[in-house]
Design a protein around this motif. Structure first.
Motif, PDB file in Angstrom:
ATOM      1  N   MET A 115     -10.106   6.456 -12.004  1.00 31.71           N
ATOM      2  CA  MET A 115      -9.217   5.802 -11.047  1.00 31.71           C
ATOM      3  C   MET A 115      -7.866   6.534 -10.972  1.00 31.71           C
ATOM      4  SD  MET A 115      -6.381   3.589 -10.984  1.00 31.71           S
ATOM      5  CE  MET A 115      -6.443   3.178 -12.696  1.00 31.71           C
ATOM      6  N   ILE A 116      -7.317   6.911 -12.106  1.00 28.54           N
ATOM      7  CA  ILE A 116      -6.050   7.661 -12.128  1.00 28.54           C
ATOM      8  C   ILE A 116      -6.222   8.965 -11.355  1.00 28.54           C
ATOM      9  CG2 ILE A 116      -4.495   9.009 -13.611  1.00 28.54           C
ATOM     10  CD1 ILE A 116      -4.917   6.791 -15.735  1.00 28.54           C
ATOM     11  N   ASP A 117      -7.331   9.634 -11.576  1.00 30.04           N
ATOM     12  CA  ASP A 117      -7.593  10.890 -10.892  1.00 30.04           C
ATOM     13  C   ASP A 117      -7.673  10.687  -9.382  1.00 30.04           C
ATOM     14  OD1 ASP A 117      -7.982  13.677 -11.189  1.00 30.04           O
ATOM     15  OD2 ASP A 117     -10.129  13.414 -10.862  1.00 30.04           O
ATOM     16  N   ALA A 118      -8.302   9.597  -8.951  1.00 30.14           N
ATOM     17  CA  ALA A 118      -8.394   9.299  -7.515  1.00 30.14           C
ATOM     18  C   ALA A 118      -7.008   9.050  -6.929  1.00 30.14           C
ATOM     19  CB  ALA A 118      -9.289   8.085  -7.280  1.00 30.14           C
ATOM     20  N   LEU A 119      -6.165   8.343  -7.649  1.00 33.51           N
ATOM     21  CA  LEU A 119      -4.816   8.054  -7.152  1.00 33.51           C
ATOM     22  C   LEU A 119      -3.914   9.284  -7.181  1.00 33.51           C
ATOM     23  CD1 LEU A 119      -4.086   4.558  -8.726  1.00 33.51           C
ATOM     24  CD2 LEU A 119      -4.594   5.076  -6.328  1.00 33.51           C
ATOM     25  N   ASP A 120      -4.209  10.220  -8.086  1.00 33.23           N
ATOM     26  CA  ASP A 120      -3.368  11.414  -8.229  1.00 33.23           C
ATOM     27  C   ASP A 120      -3.609  12.467  -7.155  1.00 33.23           C
ATOM     28  OD1 ASP A 120      -1.902  10.527 -10.337  1.00 33.23           O
ATOM     29  OD2 ASP A 120      -3.033  11.614 -11.864  1.00 33.23           O
ATOM     30  N   ASP A 121      -4.761  12.380  -6.485  1.00 30.93           N
ATOM     31  CA  ASP A 121      -5.002  13.351  -5.414  1.00 30.93           C
ATOM     32  C   ASP A 121      -5.516  12.613  -4.186  1.00 30.93           C
ATOM     33  OD1 ASP A 121      -8.108  14.678  -6.821  1.00 30.93           O
ATOM     34  OD2 ASP A 121      -7.785  12.921  -5.594  1.00 30.93           O
ATOM     35  N   ASP A 122      -5.984  13.333  -3.228  1.00 28.29           N
ATOM     36  CA  ASP A 122      -6.425  12.686  -1.986  1.00 28.29           C
ATOM     37  C   ASP A 122      -7.874  12.232  -2.042  1.00 28.29           C
ATOM     38  OD1 ASP A 122      -7.825  15.038  -1.816  1.00 28.29           O
ATOM     39  OD2 ASP A 122      -6.874  15.705   0.033  1.00 28.29           O
ATOM     40  N   GLY A 123      -8.492  12.297  -3.231  1.00 26.73           N
ATOM     41  CA  GLY A 123      -9.853  11.817  -3.394  1.00 26.73           C
ATOM     42  C   GLY A 123     -10.915  12.808  -2.968  1.00 26.73           C
TER      43      GLY A 123
END
Length: 166
Positions: free
Chosen positions: A140-148
């Motif tokens: 989830m953090i990774d998804a929020l940190d980039d554009d997915g």
């Protein structure tokens, strides 16, 4: 002896909470719109997760989670799906950091609502299982940190391996 009985009752409550989330995971309802999506896996045990977020501005409106793995991994993902809707990105990241710290033996801030996550506190006693509890959160953090749209595993997830596991 009263403490032993109380501890056994708490253990049973926590176990029941984890099993409830494992047997009836939250967050399976398909989203009407997907703004961010990410997949993650724990290469050590094979747990896998697909996570989609519906976001408006800086707020998580809803989340869809599909996790295949052990009870801890699935329960943690379910708890994430239950906790995140309605929270701002800053609130989500604060909650994720508090959970990560809890998994490493540090108590969460007393004013932070951790929902059912406290049921996973005992996982910290089993270092290899910490990765299971954190998989959904790191994804989830990774998804929020980039554009997915990033491909492959999250660097956060792959660095969670034990140094001697390579």
């Amino acid at each position: 002896m009263a403490n032993d009985s109380h501890d056994m009752e708490l253990d049973a409550l926590y176990r029941d909470t984890v099993l409830d989330h494992y047997r009836s995971p939250r967050g399976h309802k398909p989203l009407d719109r997907i703004d961010l999506a990410r997949e993650g896996q724990n290469p050590v045990c094979g747990d896998k997760i697909a996570l989609s977020l519906k976001v408006s501005g800086d707020q998580v409106e809803d989340i869809e989670v599909h996790c295949k793995g052990c009870a801890i991994s699935v329960a943690s993902a379910s708890m994430l799906a239950e906790l995140l809707p309605g929270k701002s990105k800053a609130e989500v990241l604060k909650l994720a950091e508090a959970f990560k710290q809890m998994m490493h033996g540090h108590p969460p801030p007393p004013d932070l609502d951790m929902g059912d996550l406290d049921a996973l506190e005992g996982v910290k006693q089993f270092p290899v299982r910490i990765k299971c509890a954190l998989l959904a959160w790191m994804t989830m953090i990774d998804a929020l940190d980039d554009d997915g749209t990033a491909k492959g595993e999250s660097p956060e997830i792959t660095t969670m391996e034990e140094p001697d596991a390579k």
